[in-house]
Write an enzyme that holds these catalytic residues in place. Sequence first.
Site, PDB file in Angstrom:
ATOM      1  N   CYS A  84       0.816  -1.221   0.000  1.00 46.66           N
ATOM      2  CA  CYS A  84       0.000   0.000   0.000  1.00 46.66           C
ATOM      3  C   CYS A  84       0.846   1.265   0.000  1.00 46.66           C
ATOM      4  O   CYS A  84       0.326   2.366  -0.144  1.00 46.66           O
ATOM      5  CB  CYS A  84      -0.949  -0.013   1.195  1.00 46.66           C
ATOM      6  N   HIS A 334      -9.192   3.808  -1.292  1.00 46.03           N
ATOM      7  CA  HIS A 334      -7.801   3.357  -1.245  1.00 46.03           C
ATOM      8  C   HIS A 334      -7.468   2.466  -2.436  1.00 46.03           C
ATOM      9  O   HIS A 334      -7.357   1.252  -2.301  1.00 46.03           O
ATOM     10  CB  HIS A 334      -7.583   2.617   0.085  1.00 46.03           C
TER      11      HIS A 334
END
Lengths: 389, 128
Positions: A84, A334
């Site tokens: 991420c 996200h």
Amino acid sequence: MSDPRIAGAGVTHFGKHPERTGRDLFAEAGLKALASAGIDPDDAEALYYGNFMGELAEHQGHQGPLMAEAIGLDVPATRVEAACASAGTAVREAVKTIRNGEAEVVVVGGAERMTNIGTAAATDALAIAADDLYEVRAGMTFPGAYALMARSYFDQYGGSHEDLAHIAVKNHEHALVNEHAQIQKEITVEDAIEAPTIADPLGLYDSCPITDGAAAAVLTTESYAEEHDLDASVAITGTGQGGDNLALQDRPHLAQTPAADKAAEEAYGDAGVGPDDVDFAEVHDCFTIAEVFAIESLGFYERGEGIAAARNGETTRDGNLPVNLSGGLKAKGHPVGATGVAQLATVAWLLDGSHPRADAVPDSTVGVAHNAGGTVASTTVHVMEVKND
Amino acid sequence: MTESAQDGEYDAWLDSIESDEGYFLECSNGHGWLPPRRVCPRCHDQDLSQIDLPESGEIASHTTITVPTPQFEDDAPYVTAIVDFGPVSVTGLVRDVDPDDVAIGDVVGIDVGERVTTGERAVVFRPR
């Protein structure tokens, strides 16, 4: 050594766009960034591109040159993967390239297509950021990993699910005016507490959604910006990156994120600022508890005290240190490989006054972006400042 | 992974747990790790010894996972925990106890069990 200026940035809508290919998402963001920068694309000298699960979601590796082509560039293009934190790590490479004098104009960005494979497959794809042998095979999911960290935090320092609910409420409220956000919906503390459990103590509203989207920014030198009369008042003045054991079981503490401590210390030292100088921050709240770890590692709060920040109204938009004015990953969404550059764009827009939540931080001069990968085994921190020269 | 080769030291370690001869690797400075390891990531020591895994450990943290990956679809809800065995900690599935009754500090023993969904081997913990 020149601190890179942010000449322009672009993001797509973050949300469910299962039919859109990664290359189309990135083309939209990249072309927006180039257009807003007002730079001749022929001057671009490199692309650093963040992406995490392209092989699993699109059966597409080797995305660097594909994405350069998608935005009309013939430049050396490198994909950067750090789960991420892929895009934050890409930003760091771009910053180093400009500081080293190897390029005057660099495009940095990232994209992720996730919803096309469905929630179960996306959960599976995200899980591979954990240790396959010792975590994934023990049933670890990403919500599960952060649930282990949250329970350990509560045990060591106190705090409750209700404290986490206030973080979700705050970030949802912040996103209400953000047209790029996946979720523009006000929620209450009760909504968050009563939402279905994913991995106890974390529930649905403690977790960011699964998102398709892309982000890009154009970085350049101070001298290039001056020569070309660019509107590029925001500079990246500090960069830092930290690492940790990949598996939670191998770390001395389950309720601390030392990789982020290291990244923050390096970035602050690089910029010559400290936590007290920061006006606002965009942090990696993939789960509500992750925002707590972030604001403690960034030095805004002592260990064990970050949990109450949102409940006390200190990190809300009318608080002393607004956190995640974009809505954060929680509400903005996200798209994993794009997040670090979306944070960069948000901080730049808040500093130059063009973000819809910029009214919360008038006259601000220093913003910070914190991007974490896995259970914070990779973290980048970037300090951005307004330069009025 | 059913048709692929074994995972070397990892499967050998599972075998050792299964035959009650579980071990971990310890460097000269007492840092514990699970195999394969050639160097201690904390102090760079390459002199790693095979030490018997203690018979029991304490739950350091736990979670009941209700939204699983496809490989654990029929296992859910299940409890995943990190168990502290002293110099080394291990992640596994907590079995033979109501998920609501699992608590930090609970003493458990380690074993190898089967995952419900796939039948593959997994580290499991049971109350001692």
